[in-house]
Enzyme design. Structure first.
Site, PDB file in Angstrom:
ATOM      1  N   SER B 173       0.723   1.627   8.228  1.00 55.34           N
ATOM      2  CA  SER B 173       1.595   0.941   7.287  1.00 55.34           C
ATOM      3  C   SER B 173       2.585   0.038   8.035  1.00 55.34           C
ATOM      4  O   SER B 173       2.152  -0.859   8.758  1.00 55.34           O
ATOM      5  CB  SER B 173       2.294   1.968   6.393  1.00 55.34           C
ATOM      6  OG  SER B 173       2.849   1.354   5.261  1.00 55.34           O
ATOM      7  N   ASP B 338      -5.676   2.598  -1.923  1.00 53.44           N
ATOM      8  CA  ASP B 338      -4.304   2.210  -1.584  1.00 53.44           C
ATOM      9  C   ASP B 338      -3.753   1.238  -2.630  1.00 53.44           C
ATOM     10  O   ASP B 338      -4.334   0.192  -2.889  1.00 53.44           O
ATOM     11  CB  ASP B 338      -4.319   1.552  -0.198  1.00 53.44           C
ATOM     12  CG  ASP B 338      -2.941   1.443   0.422  1.00 53.44           C
ATOM     13  OD1 ASP B 338      -1.952   1.373  -0.326  1.00 53.44           O
ATOM     14  OD2 ASP B 338      -2.854   1.429   1.659  1.00 53.44           O
ATOM     15  N   HIS B 371      -2.319   5.196  -0.603  1.00 54.13           N
ATOM     16  CA  HIS B 371      -1.783   4.781   0.699  1.00 54.13           C
ATOM     17  C   HIS B 371      -1.614   5.979   1.635  1.00 54.13           C
ATOM     18  O   HIS B 371      -1.860   5.888   2.833  1.00 54.13           O
ATOM     19  CB  HIS B 371      -0.423   4.123   0.440  1.00 54.13           C
ATOM     20  CG  HIS B 371       0.164   3.369   1.582  1.00 54.13           C
ATOM     21  ND1 HIS B 371      -0.421   2.235   2.130  1.00 54.13           N
ATOM     22  CD2 HIS B 371       1.317   3.548   2.283  1.00 54.13           C
ATOM     23  CE1 HIS B 371       0.343   1.770   3.111  1.00 54.13           C
ATOM     24  NE2 HIS B 371       1.398   2.550   3.222  1.00 54.13           N
TER      25      HIS B 371
END
Lengths: 399, 399
Positions: B173, B338, B371
């Site tokens: 991320s 995600d 995610h």
């Protein structure tokens, strides 16, 4: 020229030239006393509605259109030729269109606690209305309202017109919930339902998502536990809520196209040098939301969030029970890239209905505008809709 | 028994019994004066870091792990056996694991403005730090920091240890952005990069999404334009922000499973009868976020949002330019469901790199946790990671 002949010519012209708007007029119905699903009583309930097409003699050609969260009963046509845009589903409602007003009497009704509380074209009763007991706005003393209550206010309007059965109930998003609730609660009065970008119930995920919209309103100090007037309204919180509603109702392609038109760059100079400055795309979304907020009410948004959060077909503790009451054939139109009521919600509903051999069909609206495809992309489903509206539901061929 | 023999036995035991935690210790590095990407100067910059495994003699076996938005440098191991859980990527970092600490010296560094400002295991400098000029917290006087600045502080830590080249940089991320930035800015110092649930730049959609997290903080009256102390912190706003972070980092299946465990029902009695009451799933998310908020700082969140919003590989106005600097092979690991940095972001990066015949491979992490799969599901990619870390990048076989 007689006035009948003028009318006929005008009608012909309207039919022949679809660029001419269908002119509509907002109507109002008042219910002196109304009992809500949770048992609370409301007095002097104001309900706006509008209609397109003519009701036939035996009142058998009515189609009810239920609006979405930020919408109103303005589903088609214009109030005046000079209006910048027609009602949101004008692509499918009108003379010769999928929902053909040459054939159907199409009616739409403002919900209770409609978010557009300060629009002159909306009549609604909600927390911004004056509480007859105190002569001040209800605020949080307004009782919780449900999707079932929206259905019951619509039914009161229809009864006032003598309509006892609906050819179809059709709605998008929050409107889809009303359509399904109609079919489950009054199965003998609904012949067909269409759920566009909808769901049969609120799952935990969606209930949390809706709560995200409510939170910034309650954080705004102007909100003051719901006690405010239009002049002191929590516009920052409402704007923040609408920024979220707008994003989740879209999908990346749309916002990225706007970004391109603004020449959005990640490394914009203002935000790089000053934490107080914002990116161009953020300012765009904020300004758009702020503008929308001007005719909306923050408490109304909270009550609509709650109505949706409480939704389960039939308003019981069992989806199965709610669905088992439905007799009308069901058409489901989820949007491919929907991030709000994702396609799995419609698919689950289709599976549940198919399990009980209920007549159900599902067609996906393709496109990259997310949830909003159910509004802006509805024209793509015109043929599917018009075919469905011709489904034979006579007793000889019940489903 | 000699101490060497005891150490050997202990090491054997640790390798043989992975249920024993790898014990790690937080370290601190201080940079007296640091120039940021936007030209601002920071004094006395505190940087926490931790490491697993041993640095070899020629200092050629270092792998840098970059943390995600709400994370810290605690990537693996435990500070004490009694810790309830190890670092977030413990599944892949440790003796004999994909990132094998028997072979590699694995190091991770706290970012500037790390969100866990009040954690005793995080050392960071951000708006909650004392401004040496005024002796009060910086607040919004703290300069805007960027992903590039995170890279540069990491580089300072590495230089203090004599490390001039990294076998790999790996991040999830926000950490993925740092990995890519490393490869673009210091191509001669990075041999491989892995971007997990990442992106090569912030598109307009993602910048708007990140802004949604910031908005409730600024609405909280306790925020006071960023002027507050830990005792008067805007915890309601921070909690609201974390509720959003949590939802968007997950996917429906996860929240719906929690809902089941809570016996969540759409038609819960409390919320049906009282607008002030909330659904069980909403209370769950709120309480979880509130608890997380206790060691976090609201202004730090705003600064991390900004760092991410400003991100484009190479920190210029052109992604192409930034990517063209990269020489290291790239492994991309997007997560199937995600909703935050959607798979299209990694796919776009793969396409851009492939266009220039850059060695790049993409493997999708399957699973229904959105995610978060990049953290909780990383174990599924162990083999892919370990194969990639053995990629030959010697000059005879450069890519």
């Amino acid at each position: 020229m007689t006035s009948t002949r003028i009318t006929t010519l005008l009608l012909l012209a309207l039919t022949a030239l679809p660029s001419w708007a269908m002119i509509v007029e907002k109507q109002k119905h008042v219910i002196p006393s109304f009992t809500l699903f949770n048992g609370a009583e409301l007095k002097n309930v104001q309900i706006g509605w509008e209609a397109y097409g003519e009701l036939n003699e035996d009142k058998s050609n009515a189609i009810l259109i239920n609006h979405y969260f930020t919408g109103s009963s303005h589903a088609a046509g214009k109030y005046a030729e000079s209006d910048p845009a027609p009602g949101y589903w004008d692509a499918i409602i009108g003379p010769g269109k999928a929902i053909d007003t040459n054939r159907f009497f199409v009616i739409s009704v403002d919900t209770l606690a409609n978010i557009n509380a300060y629009s002159s074209n909306v009549h609604t009763t909600g927390p911004a209305s004056v509480n007859p007991t105190t002569q001040t706005p209800y605020g949080l003393d307004f009782p919780v309202v449900t999707i079932r209550d929206f259905v019951n206010t619509q039914r009161a309007v229809l009864q006032s017109l003598g309509i006892k059965k609906l050819h179809a109930v059709i709605g998008a998003s929050m409107g889809s919930m009303q359509a399904i609730e109609w079919a489950s609660t009054y199965p003998d009065e609904v012949e067909r339902i269409v759920s566009v970008i909808g769901t049969g119930y609120m799952d935990a995920w969606s209930t949390v998502e809706l709560e995200q919209w409510a939170i910034p309103i309650r954080l705004d100090k102007q909100w003051n536990q719901g006690n405010y007037t239009r002049e002191t309204a929590p516009l920052d919180g409402l704007t923040a809520a609408l920024m979220q509603v707008t994003q989740i109702a879209l999908a990346p392609a749309f916002i990225n196209q706007i970004g391109e038109s603004l020449d959005y760059q990640p490394l914009e100079s203002g935000p790089l040098h000053d934490i107080r400055q914002k990116h161009s795309i953020v300012n765009w979304l904020h300004d758009r939301a702020r503008q929308r907020a001007s005719l909306m009410d923050a408490n109304h948004l909270l009550y609509l969030v709650r109505a949706c959060q409480l939704f389960i077909t039939g308003h019981s503790d069992s989806l199965e029970k709610g669905l088992s009451n439905i007799t009308a054939p069901v058409l489901l139109l989820p949007a491919e890239q929907d991030l709000l009521l994702m396609p799995y919600m419609s698919e689950l509903l289709a599976d549940e209905l198919a399990k009980r051999n209920h007549p159900v069909s599902l067609h996906t609206i393709e496109g990259d505008q997310g949830h909003l495809e159910g509004v802006t992309g509805i024209g793509k489903m015109a043929k599917t809709l018009s075919t469905f509206l011709n489904t034979d539901v006579s007793p000889e061929n019940p489903k």
